[in-house]
Write an enzyme that holds these catalytic residues in place. Structure first.
Site, mmCIF file in Angstrom:
data_model
loop_
_atom_site.group_PDB
_atom_site.id
_atom_site.type_symbol
_atom_site.label_atom_id
_atom_site.label_comp_id
_atom_site.label_asym_id
_atom_site.label_seq_id
_atom_site.Cartn_x
_atom_site.Cartn_y
_atom_site.Cartn_z
ATOM 1 N N GLU A 114 0.851 -1.180 0.000
ATOM 2 C CA GLU A 114 0.000 0.000 0.000
ATOM 3 C C GLU A 114 0.887 1.230 0.000
ATOM 4 O O GLU A 114 2.087 1.143 0.295
ATOM 5 C CB GLU A 114 -0.926 0.016 1.224
ATOM 6 C CG GLU A 114 -2.066 -0.975 1.084
ATOM 7 C CD GLU A 114 -3.127 -0.829 2.150
ATOM 8 O OE1 GLU A 114 -2.916 -0.073 3.121
ATOM 9 O OE2 GLU A 114 -4.173 -1.474 2.013
ATOM 10 N N HIS A 227 -8.653 11.080 2.924
ATOM 11 C CA HIS A 227 -8.315 10.012 1.986
ATOM 12 C C HIS A 227 -8.510 10.538 0.570
ATOM 13 O O HIS A 227 -9.534 11.151 0.278
ATOM 14 C CB HIS A 227 -9.203 8.787 2.232
ATOM 15 C CG HIS A 227 -8.642 7.547 1.633
ATOM 16 N ND1 HIS A 227 -8.615 7.338 0.268
ATOM 17 C CD2 HIS A 227 -8.057 6.472 2.182
ATOM 18 C CE1 HIS A 227 -8.037 6.159 0.030
ATOM 19 N NE2 HIS A 227 -7.687 5.626 1.178
ATOM 20 N N ARG A 274 -1.129 9.334 1.637
ATOM 21 C CA ARG A 274 -2.455 9.870 1.326
ATOM 22 C C ARG A 274 -2.529 11.394 1.386
ATOM 23 O O ARG A 274 -3.220 11.991 0.557
ATOM 24 C CB ARG A 274 -3.528 9.385 2.275
ATOM 25 C CG ARG A 274 -3.185 8.314 3.176
ATOM 26 C CD ARG A 274 -4.385 7.793 3.869
ATOM 27 N NE ARG A 274 -4.501 6.403 3.481
ATOM 28 C CZ ARG A 274 -4.998 5.475 4.272
ATOM 29 N NH1 ARG A 274 -5.458 5.802 5.445
ATOM 30 N NH2 ARG A 274 -5.069 4.246 3.866
ATOM 31 N N HIS A 335 -11.110 11.048 6.600
ATOM 32 C CA HIS A 335 -10.954 9.603 6.723
ATOM 33 C C HIS A 335 -10.501 9.139 8.101
ATOM 34 O O HIS A 335 -10.976 8.131 8.607
ATOM 35 C CB HIS A 335 -9.942 9.134 5.672
ATOM 36 C CG HIS A 335 -9.755 7.651 5.629
ATOM 37 N ND1 HIS A 335 -10.811 6.787 5.459
ATOM 38 C CD2 HIS A 335 -8.647 6.869 5.730
ATOM 39 C CE1 HIS A 335 -10.360 5.529 5.455
ATOM 40 N NE2 HIS A 335 -9.061 5.559 5.641
ATOM 41 N N ARG A 370 -0.978 9.293 9.102
ATOM 42 C CA ARG A 370 -0.951 7.835 9.319
ATOM 43 C C ARG A 370 -0.517 7.096 8.055
ATOM 44 O O ARG A 370 -0.995 7.377 6.959
ATOM 45 C CB ARG A 370 -2.345 7.367 9.707
ATOM 46 C CG ARG A 370 -2.470 5.863 9.765
ATOM 47 C CD ARG A 370 -3.867 5.457 10.132
ATOM 48 N NE ARG A 370 -4.801 5.741 9.071
ATOM 49 C CZ ARG A 370 -5.574 4.811 8.489
ATOM 50 N NH1 ARG A 370 -5.503 3.562 8.872
ATOM 51 N NH2 ARG A 370 -6.428 5.146 7.556
HETATM 52 C C1 LIG Z 1 -13.616 3.069 5.128
HETATM 53 C C2 LIG Z 1 -12.458 2.826 6.060
HETATM 54 C C3 LIG Z 1 -11.444 1.967 5.671
HETATM 55 C C4 LIG Z 1 -10.360 1.730 6.526
HETATM 56 N N1 LIG Z 1 -9.394 0.839 6.144
HETATM 57 C C5 LIG Z 1 -8.400 0.546 7.017
HETATM 58 C C6 LIG Z 1 -7.437 -0.459 6.713
HETATM 59 O O1 LIG Z 1 -7.493 -1.099 5.666
HETATM 60 N N2 LIG Z 1 -6.461 -0.704 7.623
HETATM 61 C C7 LIG Z 1 -6.365 -0.023 8.801
HETATM 62 O O2 LIG Z 1 -5.445 -0.293 9.580
HETATM 63 N N3 LIG Z 1 -7.273 0.922 9.117
HETATM 64 C C8 LIG Z 1 -8.280 1.210 8.270
HETATM 65 N N4 LIG Z 1 -9.210 2.156 8.608
HETATM 66 C C9 LIG Z 1 -9.129 2.809 9.920
HETATM 67 C C10 LIG Z 1 -9.550 1.823 10.994
HETATM 68 O O3 LIG Z 1 -10.615 1.024 10.512
HETATM 69 C C11 LIG Z 1 -10.003 2.528 12.257
HETATM 70 O O4 LIG Z 1 -9.111 3.505 12.631
HETATM 71 C C12 LIG Z 1 -10.103 1.551 13.421
HETATM 72 O O5 LIG Z 1 -10.816 0.415 13.008
HETATM 73 C C13 LIG Z 1 -10.783 2.205 14.573
HETATM 74 O O6 LIG Z 1 -11.125 1.211 15.505
HETATM 75 P P1 LIG Z 1 -11.718 1.640 16.899
HETATM 76 O O7 LIG Z 1 -11.985 0.365 17.618
HETATM 77 O O8 LIG Z 1 -10.859 2.638 17.520
HETATM 78 O O9 LIG Z 1 -13.102 2.396 16.547
HETATM 79 P P2 LIG Z 1 -14.392 1.882 15.789
HETATM 80 O O10 LIG Z 1 -14.131 0.629 15.067
HETATM 81 O O11 LIG Z 1 -14.929 3.012 15.002
HETATM 82 O O12 LIG Z 1 -15.412 1.553 16.970
HETATM 83 C C14 LIG Z 1 -15.953 2.558 17.769
HETATM 84 C C15 LIG Z 1 -16.977 1.952 18.718
HETATM 85 O O13 LIG Z 1 -17.311 2.904 19.715
HETATM 86 C C16 LIG Z 1 -18.706 2.857 19.954
HETATM 87 N N5 LIG Z 1 -19.126 4.142 20.528
HETATM 88 C C17 LIG Z 1 -18.781 5.393 20.125
HETATM 89 N N6 LIG Z 1 -19.350 6.317 20.921
HETATM 90 C C18 LIG Z 1 -20.073 5.640 21.840
HETATM 91 C C19 LIG Z 1 -20.921 6.031 22.912
HETATM 92 N N7 LIG Z 1 -21.142 7.334 23.224
HETATM 93 N N8 LIG Z 1 -21.537 5.065 23.654
HETATM 94 C C20 LIG Z 1 -21.343 3.749 23.360
HETATM 95 N N9 LIG Z 1 -20.558 3.324 22.350
HETATM 96 C C21 LIG Z 1 -19.946 4.257 21.609
HETATM 97 C C22 LIG Z 1 -19.303 2.560 18.599
HETATM 98 O O14 LIG Z 1 -20.621 2.084 18.716
HETATM 99 C C23 LIG Z 1 -18.293 1.525 18.086
HETATM 100 O O15 LIG Z 1 -18.659 0.266 18.568
HETATM 101 C C24 LIG Z 1 -10.298 2.396 7.765
HETATM 102 C C25 LIG Z 1 -11.312 3.268 8.141
HETATM 103 C C26 LIG Z 1 -12.396 3.474 7.310
HETATM 104 C C27 LIG Z 1 -13.477 4.413 7.726
#
Ligand SMILES: Cc1cc2nc3c(=O)[nH]c(=O)nc-3n(C[C@H](O)[C@H](O)[C@H](O)COP(=O)(O)OP(=O)(O)OC[C@H]3O[C@@H](n4cnc5c(N)ncnc54)[C@H](O)[C@@H]3O)c2cc1C
Length: 489
Positions: A114, A227, A274, A335, A370
């Site tokens: 990538e 992005h 990016r 993004h 990132r």
């Molecule tokens: C389209 C897209 C493609 C991506 N592709 C990649 C990739 O290929 N590789 C990579 O490394 N990263 C990628 N990323 C980035 C990566 O997916 C995210 O940074 C990472 O998954 C975030 O994980 P997280 O657990 O921190 O948050 P999230 O997975 O967003 O989870 C957040 C959680 O918090 C909960 N929550 C939020 N507020 C509250 C509240 N007030 N009360 C209760 N629950 C709450 C939500 O319900 C959810 O369950 C991508 C992101 C996107 C948007």
């Protein structure tokens, strides 16, 4: 108080779920998500997870260097070293859990390239790696006797007391209060403060807003990543991502005249990081006076494209674009957030007992930008560290009474007027997109502050609209404050 837990994890993305898996059975954990369990940025991740599994053709040193280059050397080196050296064992652990990574005929994991990576090191499940990870994690966490899962449960405020926290949760229109000795915020990103984003609907910065209100240190929150290649749908707020891996596999970027232009801006062309590609598109857009841009992968065989990018193929087809024959309309959009709640290498925030991991946290791993596919890895490594650190503290210090429960505000109130969130999204899109407009910082900050005051100083009914509007306003105001003051950039 309705019930007390050792730990409450807010969020069921990769960070929250993987943390839950890392607690021993004698530690009781509540994990909550504000919507259905799989709705998160984690589920949307396409490209994969970056990690060094093959030390003959790759090395930790190279992965560290690539991360530092993408981050413009503004990274926290210790955090990067931790990420790169500890990440591979977490990736192997989730493979053991059953995450169905694509394999080579000899059984080793397929590794793709990538943008910004000097080696093929991104392990993936087709083009829907995040969903594969989240689904398996939900299955595994659901089987844990010490973990209670609560979905469609919105955390709307967090109170710090002597030895822990009281957490107010809204579920099915009723308010509950749960106590915990430790709280891990894993609430994801902030995409919904923008008009156009790749982020899922949950990304309203709630965890960052709670931490800020508790007085936690927030760092580098103005480091927002855009992005370059989201599907340029006419009206959707959540824009479908055309993964970097598509460019990694040879897709080229074209302007409105069908001319390839990325090399005019950077010698790495389409495979530059990016921020560089996003910047190139906006500058080219100003030059050509057009927002029409395309990704073209039609050089590859239809069979290859459908096998390698089945989800992107299907999604684009739904929009009337057959990517085996047609160019894909793309444009940059919000993004990812590099900054967030400041944490140390154990994911501790500046508030005792409060932890943060995943996209809402600032570990310093990403620096100013990132590197692709480093964020799932960061979510795994630092959420596991949080679980280990909390476990050690419970082992060493035992369980203490939390402290007096605070008085609770009733959730009833007058309805919040419409329009606050849209207004903030317009302001952020106009003021602080790929090429920021410093001349607008102060005025935009004043406007957001006015909305925030309105939200904080009225007795509106407590519901998800109000909570998210407040989070959006708080997050936008901290970003604009940082940039107008010229700090943390
Ligand atoms: C389209 C897209 C493609 C991506 N592709 C990649 C990739 O290929 N590789 C990579 O490394 N990263 C990628 N990323 C980035 C990566 O997916 C995210 O940074 C990472 O998954 C975030 O994980 P997280 O657990 O921190 O948050 P999230 O997975 O967003 O989870 C957040 C959680 O918090 C909960 N929550 C939020 N507020 C509250 C509240 N007030 N009360 C209760 N629950 C709450 C939500 O319900 C959810 O369950 C991508 C992101 C996107 C948007």
């Amino acid at each position: 108080m309705d019930k007390k837990y050792d730990v409450i994890i807010v969020g069921t993305g990769a960070a929250g779920l993987y943390a839950a898996l890392n607690f021993p059975e004698d530690i009781n954990v509540l994990i909550v998500s504000k919507r259905d369990l799989p709705l998160s940025n984690s589920s949307l991740a396409q490209g994969g997870v970056a990690c060094v599994l093959d030390t003959v053709h790759d090395s930790y040193k190279l992965h560290i260097t690539d991360t530092l280059i993408a981050g413009k050397y503004k990274n926290n080196l210790s955090a990067v070293e931790k990420l790169v050296s500890e990440g591979p064992s977490d990736v192997l652990r989730i493979k053991e859990l059953g995450v169905d990574f694509d394999l080579n005929p000899d059984g080793t994991m397929c590794k793709t390239l990538e943008a910004g990576h000097s080696r093929h090191r991104i392990v993936h499940h087709k083009d829907s790696t995040g969903k594969a990870i989240v689904d398996k994690h939900i299955e595994a966490v659901s089987a844990l006797p010490n973990v209670t899962i609560c979905d469609n449960a919105l955390v709307y405020s967090i109170h710090k007391v002597l030895n822990g926290f009281y957490i107010d949760i809204l579920k099915d229109g009723k308010s509950y209060c749960y106590g915990c000795s430790y709280c891990l915020l894993a609430t994801g990103g902030i995409g919904r403060i923008y008009k156009y984003t790749t982020n899922s609907a949950i990304s309203t910065g709630d965890g960052i807003a709670f931490a800020y209100m508790l007085g936690a240190k927030i760092s580098h929150i103005s480091r927002v990543q855009f992005h370059p290649t989201a599907f340029a749908a006419e009206k959707d707020r959540e824009r479908f991502l055309i993964s970097e891996a598509v460019r990694g596999e040879g897709a080229v970027l074209l302007n409105c005249n069908g001319k390839r232009f990325a090399f005019d801006y950077d010698s790495r062309g389409e495979l530059a990081p990016r921020d560089v590609v996003s910047d190139a598109i906006i500058r080219e857009s100003i030059k050509t006076k057009s927002e029409k841009f395309y990704l073209d992968i039609t050089d590859k065989s239809a069979d290859f494209i459908k096998e390698r990018f089945p989800m992107i193929y299907e999604r684009c087809l739904k929009e009337g674009v057959d990517i085996t024959k047609d160019r894909i309309p793309v444009f940059p959009c919000q993004h990812y957030l590099m900054g967030g709640i400041n944490v140390d290498l154990d994911a501790r925030t500046s508030i005792d007992g409060l932890y943060a991991a995943g996209e809402c946290a600032h570990t310093g791993v990403h620096g100013a930008n990132r590197l692709a596919s480093n964020s799932l890895l960061e979510a795994l490594v630092f959420s596991r560290s949080a679980a280990t650190d909390i476990t050690n503290r419970i082992r060493n210090h035992g369980r203490k009474p939390l402290g007096t429960e605070p008085a609770h505000k009733p959730i009833e109130g007058k309805p919040m007027p419409h329009g606050f969130r849209s207004k903030i999204r317009e302001i952020m899109q106009d003021t602080y997109f790929v090429i920021p407009k410093p001349e607008k910082y102060q005025e935009s900050y004043n406007k957001v502050e006015k909305i925030l005051n309105e939200l904080l100083n009225n007795d509106y009914e407590i519901n998800s609209d109000l909570v998210e509007a407040k989070s959006i306003a708080i997050t936008a105001s901290i970003i604009l404050d940082e940039v107008r003051e010229g700090i943390n950039l």
